[in-house]
Design a protein around this motif. Structure first.
Motif, short mmCIF file in Angstrom:
data_model
loop_
_atom_site.label_atom_id
_atom_site.label_comp_id
_atom_site.label_asym_id
_atom_site.label_seq_id
_atom_site.Cartn_x
_atom_site.Cartn_y
_atom_site.Cartn_z
N LEU A 159 -6.19 -21.37 46.36
CA LEU A 159 -6.70 -21.91 47.62
C LEU A 159 -7.93 -21.14 48.11
N GLU A 160 -7.88 -19.82 48.00
CA GLU A 160 -9.05 -19.03 48.40
C GLU A 160 -10.25 -19.31 47.51
N TYR A 161 -10.00 -19.42 46.21
CA TYR A 161 -11.08 -19.68 45.26
C TYR A 161 -11.74 -21.04 45.54
N PHE A 162 -10.93 -22.07 45.68
CA PHE A 162 -11.48 -23.41 45.84
C PHE A 162 -11.93 -23.71 47.26
N ASP A 163 -11.56 -22.88 48.22
CA ASP A 163 -12.03 -23.09 49.59
C ASP A 163 -13.54 -22.93 49.67
N PHE A 203 -2.93 -21.34 56.02
CA PHE A 203 -3.40 -20.22 55.22
C PHE A 203 -4.93 -20.14 55.22
N ILE A 204 -5.59 -21.28 55.05
CA ILE A 204 -7.05 -21.36 55.11
C ILE A 204 -7.44 -21.80 56.52
N ARG A 205 -8.41 -21.13 57.10
CA ARG A 205 -8.80 -21.41 58.48
C ARG A 205 -9.06 -22.89 58.71
N THR A 206 -8.84 -23.29 59.94
CA THR A 206 -9.05 -24.68 60.32
C THR A 206 -10.40 -24.79 61.01
N MET A 207 -11.23 -25.68 60.50
CA MET A 207 -12.56 -25.85 61.07
C MET A 207 -12.47 -26.65 62.38
N PRO A 208 -13.39 -26.41 63.31
CA PRO A 208 -13.32 -27.05 64.63
C PRO A 208 -13.99 -28.43 64.67
N THR A 242 -12.35 -19.83 34.88
CA THR A 242 -13.26 -19.01 34.09
C THR A 242 -14.41 -19.88 33.62
N HIS A 243 -15.47 -19.25 33.21
CA HIS A 243 -16.65 -20.00 32.79
C HIS A 243 -16.93 -19.80 31.31
N THR A 244 -15.98 -19.21 30.58
CA THR A 244 -16.26 -18.86 29.20
C THR A 244 -15.30 -19.49 28.19
N VAL A 245 -14.27 -20.16 28.65
CA VAL A 245 -13.27 -20.70 27.74
C VAL A 245 -13.73 -22.04 27.19
N PRO A 246 -13.92 -22.15 25.88
CA PRO A 246 -14.31 -23.45 25.33
C PRO A 246 -13.12 -24.39 25.31
N GLY A 247 -13.37 -25.65 25.23
CA GLY A 247 -12.30 -26.64 25.18
C GLY A 247 -12.61 -27.82 26.06
N LYS A 248 -11.58 -28.51 26.50
CA LYS A 248 -11.80 -29.71 27.29
C LYS A 248 -11.03 -29.65 28.60
N MET A 249 -11.64 -30.16 29.62
CA MET A 249 -10.98 -30.26 30.91
C MET A 249 -11.72 -31.26 31.77
N MET A 250 -11.00 -32.01 32.55
CA MET A 250 -11.66 -32.87 33.52
C MET A 250 -12.36 -31.95 34.51
N LEU A 251 -13.29 -32.46 35.22
CA LEU A 251 -14.08 -31.61 36.12
C LEU A 251 -13.21 -30.82 37.08
N ARG A 252 -13.62 -29.60 37.30
CA ARG A 252 -12.94 -28.68 38.20
C ARG A 252 -12.79 -29.29 39.59
N CYS A 253 -13.62 -30.21 39.95
CA CYS A 253 -13.52 -30.85 41.26
C CYS A 253 -12.19 -31.54 41.44
N GLN A 254 -11.59 -32.03 40.37
CA GLN A 254 -10.29 -32.68 40.50
C GLN A 254 -9.25 -31.66 40.95
N VAL A 255 -9.34 -30.45 40.44
CA VAL A 255 -8.44 -29.39 40.87
C VAL A 255 -8.74 -29.07 42.34
N CYS A 256 -10.02 -29.01 42.67
CA CYS A 256 -10.44 -28.74 44.04
C CYS A 256 -9.85 -29.79 44.98
N LEU A 257 -9.95 -31.05 44.61
CA LEU A 257 -9.41 -32.12 45.45
C LEU A 257 -7.91 -32.00 45.62
#
Length: 184
Positions: free
Chosen positions: A29-33, A121-126, A162-177
């Motif tokens: 949560l902190e990372y993707f915030d 846990f993550i601050r609430t914006m006004p 991480t930014h170094t692991v080769p392979g396949k993954m849907m965009l990190r934004c899906q995790v963010c969402l």
């Protein structure tokens, strides 16, 4: 949207209660915030992997920055139109001083606290809750990255942290969402 505030309140308090003892979820949560540490590195990762020229990198950067700017303008217009209350306001107003078993604050895990003292846990914006600014920005960013990647929804990253692991993954934004929808 029409909300069942009592049901939504129970869901929010239960999610934050479970999160209180899950250090992995808190770290994610902190990372993707922060969109600077979560979605913006995608462009760098993609450009390195695609062996983009300097021009291609800066072209993609310009397109993505403008995409995020447009997304913010659109979502802000809709926030003003809907003016939906934040979960913190609903919990405080609906439950008052009733004791609830939920996240009690940093280093406190879950415990019974008056609902008026609950904070996510993550601050609430006004500003208005709906629609989600993060979801709009992440979706616009993801769709633009797909277009820049000639319609492919895979940019060749396996691990969203991480930014170094080769392979396949849907965009990190899906995790963010996903995390954004489960964080408050």
């Amino acid at each position: 949207p029409q909300y069942d505030y009592e049901a939504e309140t129970k869901v929010v308090l239960e999610r934050t209660r479970k999160m209180a003892s899950n250090d992995t979820q808190k770290a994610l949560l902190e990372y993707f915030d922060s969109k600077y540490t979560s979605i913006l590195p995608l462009q760098i990762d993609y450009s390195i992997g695609a062996k983009d020229s300097e021009f291609e990198f800066w072209y993609a950067d310009m397109v993505l920055v403008n995409t995020m700017y447009d997304a913010v303008l659109l979502v802000w217009k809709e926030k003003v139109r809907h003016n939906a209350a934040r979960p913190t306001t609903i919990v405080h107003e609906l439950l008052g001083d009733k004791l609830v078993d939920t996240y009690a604050g940093p280093l406190m895990q879950a415990q019974f606290i008056p609902a008026t003292e609950w904070q996510p846990f993550i601050r609430t914006m006004p500003h208005a809750e709906y629609p989600s600014g993060s979801a709009c920005i992440c979706t616009a960013y993801k769709e633009t990255m797909v277009l820049l990647n000639e319609g492919e929804d895979d940019i060749g990253l396996e691990n969203p942290l991480t930014h170094t692991v080769p392979g396949k993954m849907m965009l990190r934004c899906q995790v963010c969402l996903y995390l954004e929808s489960h964080s408050r």
